[in-house]
Design a protein around this motif. Sequence first.
Motif, PDB file in Angstrom:
ATOM      1  N   LEU A 182      54.345  14.949 -52.765  1.00 44.78           N
ATOM      2  CA  LEU A 182      54.132  14.832 -51.330  1.00 44.78           C
ATOM      3  C   LEU A 182      55.119  15.698 -50.555  1.00 44.78           C
ATOM      4  O   LEU A 182      54.752  16.361 -49.568  1.00 44.78           O
ATOM      5  N   GLU A 183      56.361  15.740 -51.022  1.00 48.83           N
ATOM      6  CA  GLU A 183      57.390  16.510 -50.327  1.00 48.83           C
ATOM      7  C   GLU A 183      57.117  18.014 -50.382  1.00 48.83           C
ATOM      8  O   GLU A 183      57.279  18.728 -49.394  1.00 48.83           O
ATOM      9  N   ARG A 184      56.696  18.487 -51.542  1.00 48.92           N
ATOM     10  CA  ARG A 184      56.501  19.930 -51.754  1.00 48.92           C
ATOM     11  C   ARG A 184      55.101  20.423 -51.423  1.00 48.92           C
ATOM     12  O   ARG A 184      54.907  21.611 -51.140  1.00 48.92           O
ATOM     13  N   GLY A 185      54.120  19.516 -51.479  1.00 51.05           N
ATOM     14  CA  GLY A 185      52.745  19.967 -51.605  1.00 51.05           C
ATOM     15  C   GLY A 185      51.913  20.141 -50.368  1.00 51.05           C
ATOM     16  O   GLY A 185      50.741  20.504 -50.458  1.00 51.05           O
ATOM     17  N   THR A 186      52.458  19.929 -49.166  1.00 49.17           N
ATOM     18  CA  THR A 186      51.615  19.950 -47.975  1.00 49.17           C
ATOM     19  C   THR A 186      51.628  21.291 -47.238  1.00 49.17           C
ATOM     20  O   THR A 186      51.032  21.426 -46.171  1.00 49.17           O
ATOM     21  N   GLY A 187      52.319  22.280 -47.802  1.00 56.40           N
ATOM     22  CA  GLY A 187      52.334  23.604 -47.185  1.00 56.40           C
ATOM     23  C   GLY A 187      53.338  23.774 -46.074  1.00 56.40           C
ATOM     24  O   GLY A 187      53.312  24.781 -45.358  1.00 56.40           O
ATOM     25  N   CYS A 197      52.720  32.708 -49.303  1.00 61.36           N
ATOM     26  CA  CYS A 197      52.198  31.383 -48.953  1.00 61.36           C
ATOM     27  C   CYS A 197      53.093  30.287 -49.517  1.00 61.36           C
ATOM     28  O   CYS A 197      53.632  30.418 -50.617  1.00 61.36           O
ATOM     29  N   ALA A 198      53.199  29.215 -48.765  1.00 63.12           N
ATOM     30  CA  ALA A 198      53.915  28.041 -49.261  1.00 63.12           C
ATOM     31  C   ALA A 198      53.075  27.321 -50.313  1.00 63.12           C
ATOM     32  O   ALA A 198      51.864  27.546 -50.422  1.00 63.12           O
ATOM     33  N   GLU A 199      53.732  26.487 -51.098  1.00 64.43           N
ATOM     34  CA  GLU A 199      52.995  25.689 -52.075  1.00 64.43           C
ATOM     35  C   GLU A 199      52.042  24.735 -51.355  1.00 64.43           C
ATOM     36  O   GLU A 199      52.405  24.100 -50.378  1.00 64.43           O
ATOM     37  N   HIS A 200      50.824  24.655 -51.851  1.00 63.95           N
ATOM     38  CA  HIS A 200      49.841  23.657 -51.429  1.00 63.95           C
ATOM     39  C   HIS A 200      49.381  22.978 -52.716  1.00 63.95           C
ATOM     40  O   HIS A 200      48.566  23.528 -53.459  1.00 63.95           O
ATOM     41  N   HIS A 226      42.606  19.653 -46.214  1.00 62.38           N
ATOM     42  CA  HIS A 226      44.074  19.668 -46.199  1.00 62.38           C
ATOM     43  C   HIS A 226      44.668  18.298 -46.504  1.00 62.38           C
ATOM     44  O   HIS A 226      45.770  18.207 -47.044  1.00 62.38           O
ATOM     45  N   LEU A 227      43.935  17.235 -46.184  1.00 66.11           N
ATOM     46  CA  LEU A 227      44.482  15.901 -46.411  1.00 66.11           C
ATOM     47  C   LEU A 227      44.671  15.604 -47.904  1.00 66.11           C
ATOM     48  O   LEU A 227      45.359  14.649 -48.265  1.00 66.11           O
ATOM     49  N   PHE A 228      44.088  16.439 -48.788  1.00 64.92           N
ATOM     50  CA  PHE A 228      44.302  16.258 -50.224  1.00 64.92           C
ATOM     51  C   PHE A 228      45.638  16.825 -50.692  1.00 64.92           C
ATOM     52  O   PHE A 228      46.116  16.475 -51.783  1.00 64.92           O
ATOM     53  N   CYS A 229      46.232  17.721 -49.913  1.00 63.92           N
ATOM     54  CA  CYS A 229      47.487  18.338 -50.317  1.00 63.92           C
ATOM     55  C   CYS A 229      48.611  17.305 -50.343  1.00 63.92           C
ATOM     56  O   CYS A 229      48.737  16.470 -49.444  1.00 63.92           O
ATOM     57  N   GLY A 230      49.418  17.388 -51.390  1.00 62.60           N
ATOM     58  CA  GLY A 230      50.502  16.426 -51.573  1.00 62.60           C
ATOM     59  C   GLY A 230      50.053  15.126 -52.215  1.00 62.60           C
ATOM     60  O   GLY A 230      50.844  14.188 -52.342  1.00 62.60           O
TER      61      GLY A 230
END
Length: 287
Positions: A182-187, A197-200, A226-230
């Motif tokens: 969750l911390e890393r994955g939302t872009g 690009c940031a990590e998604h 996008h709500l699936f990211c993290g």
Amino acid sequence: MADAAAEAITKDAPSLLQWLTGGSTTSTVALLLCVLFGAYAAYIITNEPERDGTHAPVNEEDDEEPPRDFTPKQLREFDGKDEDTPLYVAVKGDVFDVSEARSFYGPGGGYALFAGRDASKCLATMSLEEVDLDQPIDGLNHGEREHLDEWHFKFKELKGYPILGRLATPPSTKVISRAELLERGTGTCAPSPGRCCAEHLIGVRGNVYDVGYGGVGFYGAGCSYHLFCGKDASRALAKMSFKPEDVDRGWPDLGDLDEKEVKILDDWEKLFARKYPVVARLREADD
């Protein structure tokens, strides 16, 4: 008055040529050949490779895709194997679209070897050996680095090939917690060095995929998915659901999925595995 000046210049032309060549016919021919060769060489240097127009020009009204990251595996797909497949070449980490120079980089072209590959070391060392493709450039000497810089300048400034993004190798797979996902994955984090690009990050059955490699247009901020990211989105994908109770309840709690939902999840997993790199494995149960 103008006619007189033109006549004077015309009359002086033979004497000027005689002065340059000493009146020798052989020297005159040699001088003319040198001039012609110099003009031809200048033409080749400034016009090779030419864009051959086999692809339609970009419509300025079309929405431009944002820069993206490519894995080496993804880049290989853009090798121009047919007229419908674009031609990309990586130089110093930048991925250039050279599709308009298909006669040069496409099948049968002089530099076809570079299509869909990182050509940096080949260009730096003037090599056409496949063994020098996709190689690191840390060990280049000063002269080779200058030569590579010249090629990069030529691609970017002289030829104006569009830069589509960056070539970046995904990190080694490691086990991460849901909190880290969750911390890393939302872009929202800064891109890693060498990336645009940031990590998604999205989990599917415990495998964590970085959809920042080409999927930001679907999974980036403001997009439907996008709500699936993290998150581990396994349940939401299986049920084709955006409901919070499905998005927040992922792998391994999937035992209640019916046969149809399992099949849908299988298809999603195949799609992710084909398109995006696995960069981590989700810990099954956080401590």
